[in-house]
Design a protein around this motif. Structure first.
Motif, PDB file in Angstrom:
ATOM      1  N   LEU A 197      14.258  53.274 -74.192  1.00 49.36           N
ATOM      2  CA  LEU A 197      13.940  52.080 -73.403  1.00 49.36           C
ATOM      3  C   LEU A 197      12.718  52.248 -72.507  1.00 49.36           C
ATOM      4  CD1 LEU A 197      17.587  51.169 -72.361  1.00 49.36           C
ATOM      5  CD2 LEU A 197      16.162  49.905 -73.979  1.00 49.36           C
ATOM      6  N   MET A 198      12.323  53.468 -72.195  1.00 49.07           N
ATOM      7  CA  MET A 198      11.263  53.682 -71.222  1.00 49.07           C
ATOM      8  C   MET A 198       9.879  53.381 -71.814  1.00 49.07           C
ATOM      9  SD  MET A 198      10.694  57.841 -71.095  1.00 49.07           S
ATOM     10  CE  MET A 198       9.243  57.669 -70.088  1.00 49.07           C
ATOM     11  N   ASP A 199       8.940  52.939 -70.934  1.00 49.04           N
ATOM     12  CA  ASP A 199       7.546  52.704 -71.322  1.00 49.04           C
ATOM     13  C   ASP A 199       7.486  51.882 -72.609  1.00 49.04           C
ATOM     14  OD1 ASP A 199       6.742  54.152 -69.097  1.00 49.04           O
ATOM     15  OD2 ASP A 199       6.728  56.043 -70.179  1.00 49.04           O
ATOM     16  N   ARG A 200       6.781  52.386 -73.607  1.00 56.21           N
ATOM     17  CA  ARG A 200       6.771  51.693 -74.894  1.00 56.21           C
ATOM     18  C   ARG A 200       8.050  52.060 -75.632  1.00 56.21           C
ATOM     19  NH1 ARG A 200       2.053  52.002 -79.628  1.00 56.21           N
ATOM     20  NH2 ARG A 200       2.988  50.456 -81.007  1.00 56.21           N
ATOM     21  N   PRO A 201       8.954  51.095 -75.865  1.00 53.33           N
ATOM     22  CA  PRO A 201      10.264  51.417 -76.450  1.00 53.33           C
ATOM     23  C   PRO A 201      10.130  51.933 -77.883  1.00 53.33           C
ATOM     24  CG  PRO A 201      10.248  49.227 -75.447  1.00 53.33           C
ATOM     25  CD  PRO A 201       8.819  49.668 -75.539  1.00 53.33           C
ATOM     26  N   GLY A 202      11.263  52.343 -78.438  1.00 54.85           N
ATOM     27  CA  GLY A 202      11.261  52.812 -79.817  1.00 54.85           C
ATOM     28  C   GLY A 202      12.572  53.455 -80.199  1.00 54.85           C
ATOM     29  N   PHE A 242     -14.784  42.344 -85.931  1.00 53.46           N
ATOM     30  CA  PHE A 242     -13.874  41.463 -85.192  1.00 53.46           C
ATOM     31  C   PHE A 242     -14.488  41.013 -83.870  1.00 53.46           C
ATOM     32  CE2 PHE A 242     -10.464  41.103 -81.968  1.00 53.46           C
ATOM     33  CZ  PHE A 242      -9.807  39.998 -82.482  1.00 53.46           C
ATOM     34  N   ALA A 243     -14.545  39.692 -83.674  1.00 54.51           N
ATOM     35  CA  ALA A 243     -14.985  39.112 -82.397  1.00 54.51           C
ATOM     36  C   ALA A 243     -16.168  39.900 -81.831  1.00 54.51           C
ATOM     37  CB  ALA A 243     -13.821  39.078 -81.412  1.00 54.51           C
ATOM     38  N   ARG A 244     -17.173  40.067 -82.644  1.00 52.97           N
ATOM     39  CA  ARG A 244     -18.236  41.036 -82.360  1.00 52.97           C
ATOM     40  C   ARG A 244     -19.118  40.670 -81.182  1.00 52.97           C
ATOM     41  NH1 ARG A 244     -18.201  38.697 -87.201  1.00 52.97           N
ATOM     42  NH2 ARG A 244     -19.821  37.172 -87.728  1.00 52.97           N
ATOM     43  N   ASP A 245     -19.150  39.393 -80.789  1.00 55.00           N
ATOM     44  CA  ASP A 245     -19.964  38.985 -79.643  1.00 55.00           C
ATOM     45  C   ASP A 245     -19.134  38.743 -78.388  1.00 55.00           C
ATOM     46  OD1 ASP A 245     -22.130  39.172 -81.278  1.00 55.00           O
ATOM     47  OD2 ASP A 245     -22.800  37.095 -81.043  1.00 55.00           O
ATOM     48  N   ALA A 246     -17.841  39.076 -78.436  1.00 54.21           N
ATOM     49  CA  ALA A 246     -16.954  38.770 -77.311  1.00 54.21           C
ATOM     50  C   ALA A 246     -16.746  39.998 -76.430  1.00 54.21           C
ATOM     51  CB  ALA A 246     -15.597  38.275 -77.820  1.00 54.21           C
ATOM     52  N   LEU A 247     -16.700  39.766 -75.127  1.00 48.99           N
ATOM     53  CA  LEU A 247     -16.244  40.790 -74.192  1.00 48.99           C
ATOM     54  C   LEU A 247     -14.722  40.851 -74.300  1.00 48.99           C
ATOM     55  CD1 LEU A 247     -18.395  39.939 -71.041  1.00 48.99           C
ATOM     56  CD2 LEU A 247     -18.850  41.677 -72.780  1.00 48.99           C
ATOM     57  N   LYS A 248     -14.195  42.056 -74.473  1.00 49.70           N
ATOM     58  CA  LYS A 248     -12.764  42.208 -74.734  1.00 49.70           C
ATOM     59  C   LYS A 248     -12.096  42.973 -73.594  1.00 49.70           C
ATOM     60  CE  LYS A 248     -13.951  42.518 -79.624  1.00 49.70           C
ATOM     61  NZ  LYS A 248     -15.405  42.698 -79.339  1.00 49.70           N
ATOM     62  N   PHE A 249     -11.020  42.379 -73.066  1.00 46.01           N
ATOM     63  CA  PHE A 249     -10.185  43.010 -72.045  1.00 46.01           C
ATOM     64  C   PHE A 249      -8.778  43.122 -72.625  1.00 46.01           C
ATOM     65  CE2 PHE A 249     -13.780  41.375 -69.820  1.00 46.01           C
ATOM     66  CZ  PHE A 249     -13.966  42.185 -68.695  1.00 46.01           C
ATOM     67  N   VAL A 250      -8.196  44.307 -72.523  1.00 42.35           N
ATOM     68  CA  VAL A 250      -6.944  44.595 -73.222  1.00 42.35           C
ATOM     69  C   VAL A 250      -5.869  45.042 -72.232  1.00 42.35           C
ATOM     70  CG1 VAL A 250      -5.825  46.099 -74.912  1.00 42.35           C
ATOM     71  CG2 VAL A 250      -8.131  45.218 -75.357  1.00 42.35           C
ATOM     72  N   VAL A 251      -4.663  44.473 -72.382  1.00 48.67           N
ATOM     73  CA  VAL A 251      -3.498  44.911 -71.614  1.00 48.67           C
ATOM     74  C   VAL A 251      -2.497  45.498 -72.602  1.00 48.67           C
ATOM     75  CG1 VAL A 251      -1.651  44.251 -70.048  1.00 48.67           C
ATOM     76  CG2 VAL A 251      -3.861  43.062 -69.954  1.00 48.67           C
ATOM     77  N   ASP A 252      -2.210  46.800 -72.456  1.00 49.62           N
ATOM     78  CA  ASP A 252      -1.280  47.476 -73.369  1.00 49.62           C
ATOM     79  C   ASP A 252      -0.621  48.617 -72.616  1.00 49.62           C
ATOM     80  OD1 ASP A 252      -0.198  49.203 -75.575  1.00 49.62           O
ATOM     81  OD2 ASP A 252      -1.216  47.711 -76.820  1.00 49.62           O
ATOM     82  N   ILE A 253       0.668  48.797 -72.825  1.00 51.59           N
ATOM     83  CA  ILE A 253       1.404  49.827 -72.094  1.00 51.59           C
ATOM     84  C   ILE A 253       1.183  51.223 -72.665  1.00 51.59           C
ATOM     85  CG2 ILE A 253       3.549  49.778 -73.422  1.00 51.59           C
ATOM     86  CD1 ILE A 253       5.028  49.759 -70.689  1.00 51.59           C
ATOM     87  N   ASP A 254       0.624  51.303 -73.870  1.00 54.45           N
ATOM     88  CA  ASP A 254       0.453  52.590 -74.543  1.00 54.45           C
ATOM     89  C   ASP A 254      -0.997  53.050 -74.460  1.00 54.45           C
ATOM     90  OD1 ASP A 254       0.306  54.777 -76.234  1.00 54.45           O
ATOM     91  OD2 ASP A 254       1.538  53.886 -77.803  1.00 54.45           O
ATOM     92  N   PRO A 255      -1.292  54.142 -73.747  1.00 51.93           N
ATOM     93  CA  PRO A 255      -2.683  54.600 -73.623  1.00 51.93           C
ATOM     94  C   PRO A 255      -3.298  55.004 -74.958  1.00 51.93           C
ATOM     95  CG  PRO A 255      -1.162  56.254 -72.770  1.00 51.93           C
ATOM     96  CD  PRO A 255      -0.360  55.020 -73.017  1.00 51.93           C
TER      97      PRO A 255
END
Length: 598
Positions: A153-158, A298-311
C-alpha cells in the motif's frame, strides 16, 4: 491457532471479503482455514491465472487489497500474468502460495527439485513484485504479513507475495506472542520547501501558455484524488485529455474533455496534445502507447510538467528523449493542495481561440467517422449503442485488442459507471476474471464484460464460475473471427498475410452461443446493424449471466491507428496532406510530409 488460521484471520481483519484461488495440495490448509470463517468467502476459479486476475480486479474495484491463493509449482507459476497486471498498474494485491514442506526443500543441495512440484516462486516473482518472501520461521508470520500489507500500500502500490511451506501452515502458534512489523521512520523534508520553486515556475508557464492541456492518468485513481481533482480541473478550466485508465472519471459531454490520445486515440485528442504548447501530466507515466514511437515526437513543442509518485518514472524521461521542465515526485492529492494554495485565477490565460480550435477537431473527427460502411455490425456504432443502453452505476470491464480500442474511442461513460482493464500488461483473458471480481464486490450492480473472440478463449472455463454463482454479468463477445489487432499490424508490415490471426491462417473459433448453452448461460447474437438496439434491450432485460455474440466483419480495423515511426497526429488511414497540414499548428515532421494522400 495454526499458521493457516492466522493467515485467514489477517485477511479478514483487513476487510478482504473474498479470496480467489484454486485448490492444490500445498495450499489446502490455507484454503480450509479461510473456508471455515463466516466473515470471508473463498471463491474457486478453474485456473490460477484467473484467480490472480480476480484478485487484481478486486483491488481496483474495492479500493482495498485483493488476495489470491495457489499451490506450489504450476499453481504458483500460473499466477504470474495476473501478478504482472498488478505490478505494472500499481495495484495493491497479496498473493499467497503454498510450498513443499521445509524437510523436502532443495535449498543448499544444488539439485533442481526434491519435493513434488517444488518451484522457487520467490525468485521467479522477485522482478514483478514489490516484496516477496518465503516463510522460514512460524513465529514471523505476523511480521511478514504486516510487512506485505505495508509495502503493498505504501508510495506507489503494487503486488506482494508470501510463500508458505506446507508443514509450517499446520504449526500451532500463540498469536499474542508473535513479532509485529514496525513501520520505518520517515525523514522526508517538508514538501512545500522541496517543491516551492517548481510550483512557482509552473504557475509562471501556465500564465504564458496559449494552448494548454491537462493529461489525467491512472494515478488519479490510485491516489483516491477524484474529488480534489474535480475541484482542481474546475479552477484551471483547461482542456482535458484522459488516458484510457482515467476515461471513466469524466462526463463525455463536458466540453473540456477532448477524448483519448495515443497510438489508438481519437484524432481530436491527438491533434490537441501534439499542438499544445503546455502540458500538465497528472499520474500518467506516458508510455509509448500514449506518446507513440519514437517518444521524442510526442508534444514536441510543449513545455511539460509531470506529477508522479515514482521517481524512476520521472527519471526515465531523459533516457527516452522527452524533455520535462519540472517534475513533482508527489501524490496527486498533495500536489493539488499545494497548487491551489498559490494559484491566482486572475493569472490564468484566455484560451478561447484554443478551445474553439479543439471543438472544430471534435466536430470534424468524431469516433468511427473513418470506418468502412457495412450492412453488418460496425463496432463503433455497437459501442455507442452499448453505452446508450448501459445505466448509471454499471461496471464495465474490457479485455484487450480491437474490442478495447473501439470502446475507448467511442464508449460514452455515464455518471457512476466505472471502467476496468489491466492497462499496461493488457493480457488476453483478463475480462472474464475481472468481471467475476466486480460481481462479488458489487452483487447489486450490472457488470458489462467486453471481450474479443480470441481473448475469451484464454479463460473461457470461467463461464462455469459465472454460471455457478449466477453472477449478473453481460458478456459481449466482439467476434471478428480472428485477431483483428494482429491483422492490422500484418496489414502494415507483412503484406496482409494473416498467419496465425485468421481462420485461413490457422486459427479456429467455436460457436460461442453453443458454448454458453453448455454452461447453462443464456445467449443472443447480433449480426446486423439494424438488430443492435433490440438485442441489447433483450440482453439487459434478463437477470443473471448472458452471453451476446456480436459479429464484426473480419476486415474491420481501428481507425485512426498510428503506425510505428509516425507521430501520433498522423494516424492511418492517412488524411490528405492539405487537410493534415491545416490541422497542424506546430511544425510537421518530415515523415508526415512525405507520406499520406496528396
Amino acid at each position: 491457532m495454526t499458521i493457516a488460521d492466522y493467515v485467514a484471520l489477517f485477511l479478514a481483519q483487513n476487510n478482504i471479503k473474498h479470496v480467489f484461488g484454486m485448490t492444490g495440495g500445498a495450499s489446502l490448509h490455507l484454503i480450509h482455514a479461510i473456508r471455515k470463517r463466516a466473515d470471508i468467502e473463498m471463491v474457486f476459479t478453474h485456473h490460477e491465472q484467473s484467480a490472480a486476475m480476480c484478485a487484481d480486479a478486486y483491488s481496483r474495484v474495492s479500493k482495498n487489497l485483493g488476495a489470491a491463493i495457489a499451490t506450489s509449482g504450476p499453481g504458483a507459476t500460473n499466477l504470474i500474468t495476473g501478478i504482472c497486471c498488478s505490478f505494472f498498474d500499481s495495484v495493491p494485491t497479496i498473493y499467497i502460495t503454498g510450498q513443499v514442506s521445509t524437510f523436502r526443500s532443495n535449498e543448499g543441495t544444488g539439485v533442481r527439485q526434491i519435493g513434488f512440484q517444488e518451484t522457487n516462486i520467490v525468485e521467479i516473482c522477485r522482478p514483478i513484485t514489490k516484496y516477496v518472501v518465503k516463510l522460514t520461521d512460524a513465529n514471523l508470520i505476523r511480521h511478514e504479513l504486516e510487512k506485505c500489507r505495508y509495502i503493498a500500500l505504501m508510495d506507489r502500490p503494487g503486488p506482494v507475495l508470501i510463500d508458505i511451506p506446507d508443514n509450517l501452515q499446520r504449526v500451532e502458534i500463540d498469536p499474542m506472542n508473535l513479532k509485529s512489523f514496525e513501520i520505518p521512520d520517515s525523514n522526508t523534508p517538508p514538501i512545500i520547501n522541496t517543491h516551492k520553486v517548481g510550483l512557482f515556475k509552473l504557475i509562471k508557464e501556465i500564465t504564458r501558455s496559449k494552448r494548454p492541456v491537462v493529461i489525467v492518468g491512472w494515478g488519479a485513481r490510485l491516489s483516491h484524488a477524484e474529488e480534489v481533482l474535480a475541484e482542481f480541473l474546475s479552477e484551471l478550466n483547461f482542456p482535458i485529455l484522459p488516458t484510457w485508465a482515467a476515461v471513466d472519471l469524466f462526463d463525455p459531454n463536458d466540453e473540456r474533455v477532448v477524448g483519448t490520445f495515443g497510438t489508438h486515440g481519437t484524432r481530436a485528442g491527438n491533434y490537441t496534445v501534439q499542438n499544445a504548447d503546455f502540458i500538465l501530466v497528472l499520474g500518467s507515466r506516458l508510455d509509448t502507447h500514449a506518446t507513440g514511437s519514437p517518444p521524442q515526437t510526442f508534444a514536441r513543442d510543449a513545455l511539460k510538467f509531470v506529477v508522479d509518485i515514482d521517481p524512476h518514472e520521472i527519471n526515465k524521461f531523459e533516457k527516452i528523449g522527452i524533455r520535462v521542465e519540472e517534475a513533482f515526485c508527489l501524490d496527486i492529492r498533495k500536489f493539488i493542495e499545494l497548487f491551489l494554495n498559490i494559484l491566482d485565477k486572475n493569472d490564468l490565460p484566455n484560451i478561447d481561440l484554443w478551445r474553439a480550435t479543439i471543438k472544430s477537431w471534435k466536430d470534424k473527427y468524431p469516433p468511427g467517422i473513418e470506418s468502412k460502411e457495412h450492412l453488418s455490425v460496425n463496432p463503433y456504432d455497437f459501442m455507442k449503442s452499448l453505452s446508450e443502453h448501459a445505466e448509471s452505476g454499471d461496471q464495465i470491464v474490457s479485455d484487450t485488442g480491437c474490442a478495447l480500442a473501439w470502446a475507448m474511442q467511442s464508449f460514452k461513460f455515464k455518471d457512476g459507471q466505472r471502467f476496468f482493464h489491466a492497462f499496461n500488461n493488457t493480457p488476453m483473458g483478463y475480462a472474464l476474471p475481472a468481471a467475476i471480481a466486480c460481481a462479488f464486490v458489487h452483487p447489486d450492480k450490472k457488470i458489462i464484460c467486453i471481450v474479443g473472440d480470441g481473448s475469451i478463449q484464454l479463460n473461457i472455463q470461467e463461464l462455469a464460475t459465472i454460471a455457478h454463482h449466477k453472477l449478473n454479468i453481460k458478456i459481449f463477445v466482439i467476434n471478428n473471427f480472428g485477431y483483428s489487432m494482429i491483422k492490422q499490424t500484418q496489414d502494415q508490415w507483412l503484406n496482409s498475410e494473416y498467419v496465425g490471426s485468421s481462420i485461413t491462417g490457422g486459427l479456429s473459433m467455436p460457436n460461442f452461443p453453443r458454448v454458453a448453452e453448455a454452461y447453462g448461460i443464456n445467449s443472443f447474437q447480433i449480426e446486423t446493424q439494424s438488430s443492435i438496439s433490440e438485442v441489447l434491450t433483450n440482453v439487459f432485460n434478463l437477470s443473471g449471466p448472458v452471453l451476446c455474440d456480436v459479429h464484426i466483419p473480419d476486415d474491420f480495423r481501428v481507425a485512426p491507428q498510428v503506425k510505428y515511426g509516425f507521430p501520433i497526429e498522423d494516424g492511418e488511414p492517412f488524411l490528405r496532406r492539405d487537410e493534415f497540414l491545416c490541422n497542424m499548428i506546430v511544425e510537421p515532421l518530415s515523415v508526415s510530409l512525405t507520406r499520406g494522400k496528396n
